[in-house]
Design a protein around this motif. Structure first.
Motif, mmCIF file in Angstrom:
data_model
loop_
_atom_site.group_PDB
_atom_site.id
_atom_site.type_symbol
_atom_site.label_atom_id
_atom_site.label_comp_id
_atom_site.label_asym_id
_atom_site.label_seq_id
_atom_site.Cartn_x
_atom_site.Cartn_y
_atom_site.Cartn_z
ATOM 1 N N GLU A 243 12.354 9.620 1.441
ATOM 2 C CA GLU A 243 11.899 8.301 1.048
ATOM 3 C C GLU A 243 11.081 8.380 -0.238
ATOM 4 O O GLU A 243 10.566 9.452 -0.596
ATOM 5 N N GLN A 245 8.001 6.305 -2.641
ATOM 6 C CA GLN A 245 6.893 5.358 -2.685
ATOM 7 C C GLN A 245 6.606 5.063 -4.154
ATOM 8 O O GLN A 245 6.357 5.987 -4.936
ATOM 9 N N THR A 253 -2.560 3.564 -7.194
ATOM 10 C CA THR A 253 -1.598 4.664 -7.110
ATOM 11 C C THR A 253 -1.782 5.537 -8.362
ATOM 12 O O THR A 253 -0.944 5.548 -9.267
ATOM 13 N N TRP A 262 -1.859 7.564 -2.060
ATOM 14 C CA TRP A 262 -1.162 6.301 -2.299
ATOM 15 C C TRP A 262 -0.952 5.663 -0.921
ATOM 16 O O TRP A 262 -0.146 6.136 -0.120
ATOM 17 N N GLU A 264 0.259 3.541 2.086
ATOM 18 C CA GLU A 264 1.548 2.954 2.435
ATOM 19 C C GLU A 264 1.457 1.436 2.584
ATOM 20 O O GLU A 264 2.437 0.723 2.374
ATOM 21 N N SER A 267 1.877 0.403 -1.121
ATOM 22 C CA SER A 267 3.201 0.754 -1.654
ATOM 23 C C SER A 267 4.030 1.376 -0.536
ATOM 24 O O SER A 267 3.924 2.579 -0.268
ATOM 25 N N PRO A 268 4.857 0.603 0.151
ATOM 26 C CA PRO A 268 5.640 1.128 1.279
ATOM 27 C C PRO A 268 6.751 2.071 0.807
ATOM 28 O O PRO A 268 7.233 1.973 -0.323
ATOM 29 N N PHE A 269 7.142 2.962 1.683
ATOM 30 C CA PHE A 269 8.239 3.885 1.406
ATOM 31 C C PHE A 269 9.585 3.184 1.616
ATOM 32 O O PHE A 269 9.719 2.339 2.506
#
Length: 341
Positions: A243, A245, A253, A262, A264, A267-269
């Protein structure tokens, strides 16, 4: 900010077209190379280490073959460089960042390195840049205990590390966090830790198990991680999802502050690829030796997927230099393999 950082990554990749960096940039990189190779690796060799080992992640748990395939769900903006090709044959190496005689119960940082075969285009590697391979390097921690190359250059001995962590308490906390217990290599989560470009985007990567993995408390064996992965792969296949990000901005980030996570939630994966490892006997003749012979570098990749940040800049020098020392003394080929074993 984004343009300036990406330009810096380009400058590191094509140094002949760029101006000479100031001494404040050059000296930490050379200090890191000297520490890892001259102070650590070569001194062990001079003391009689045979065969010569890597500078870091010396304890190998296993080497396996597999296949990496770009996921259907991979976003269009990330289908750049490596992620617009494949599927790739892969050889991988699991390891710990300790000498081989240290028991797995010591809770040491895990490394997971992948070598992709059949990559189209020249890479940014300082050795064998025309080889059709690319490397991806992970560890089981999403943050690092120093921010940048300048801080890493300041800890070239145990005394210096103790002095540094006495002042930088966050680094000490992260070191303790990195020494986490893992019951199985198949159940661990692995992270790139540092950022990479993907075309015009910036991301960090992680590998997570594709399915839930049942584990039990490890037994007394000092090599239980190797025994577990051997048994699992004899019994059947295992898989991971890779994944990415995405970078948001440097406040949440950060690009060259590796101690900062960073989150989640910010900033989601998203899925990028799938790593499938078929059932196999990793103890078959030559397989472990093949894993030990492989050399990995984050700069063995396409320009579109280049690593970013000052720690990555230092790795561009240190990793191939360490591999050259080890391979030369062990009588191993200095070139990248053209085809997977």
């Amino acid at each position: 900010m984004l343009h300036r950082f990406l330009s810096r990554g380009l400058g590191a990749a094509v140094a002949p077209q760029s101006t000479v960096p100031p001494p404040s940039v050059i000296e930490p990189i050379e200090d890191i190379r000297a520490s890892f190779i001259d102070k650590f690796q070569k001194r062990r060799i001079e003391a009689g280490e045979k065969p010569a080992e890597r500078a870091v992640f010396r304890k190998q748990h296993g080497a396996a073959k597999g296949k990496l395939t770009v996921a259907d769900e991979c976003p269009a903006k990330l289908r750049k460089g490596l992620w617009q090709g494949g599927p790739y044959d892969v050889w991988m190496r699991w390891s710990s960042d300790v000498p081989p005689n240290i028991p797995d119960q010591n809770n040491n940082t895990l490394g997971f390195a992948l070598k992709l075969f059949g990559v189209k285009g020249p890479t940014l590697a300082t050795d064998n840049p025309l080889a059709s391979t690319a490397d991806l390097i992970f560890q089981n921690s999403d943050i690092f205990f120093v921010n940048n190359a300048q801080e890493m250059a300041a800890i070239s001995s145990e005394d210096e590390t103790n002095a540094f962590t006495a002042i930088h308490k966050r680094s000490l906390l992260i070191l303790n966090e990195m020494a986490k217990k893992e019951n199985s290599l198949a159940a661990a989560r692995y992270y790139s830790t540092l950022p990479y470009a993907v075309g015009e985007e910036i991301v960090k990567y992680r590998l997570i198990p594709a399915q839930a993995v049942q584990t039990a408390a490890p037994g007394p064996s000092p090599v239980y991680l190797a025994e577990d992965i051997k048994a699992r792969l004899k019994a059947g296949a295992i898989s991971f999802v890779m994944e990415a990000q995405s970078f948001v901005d440097d406040s949440v980030t950060p690009l060259d502050r590796a101690t900062e996570r960073w989150e989640e939630t910010i900033s989601p994966f998203v899925p990028v690829a799938r790593l499938d490892i078929p059932a196999q006997d990793i103890d078959q003749a030559g397989q472990a030796a093949y894993g030990e012979s492989l050399a990995f570098s984050p700069w063995r990749t396409l320009y579109e997927n280049r690593p970013l940040g000052s720690i990555a800049d230092a790795r561009r020098i240190s990793y191939p230099a360490s591999a050259a020392v080890r391979r030369s003394l062990n009588g191993q080929l200095m070139e990248e393999p053209d085809h997977p074993r």
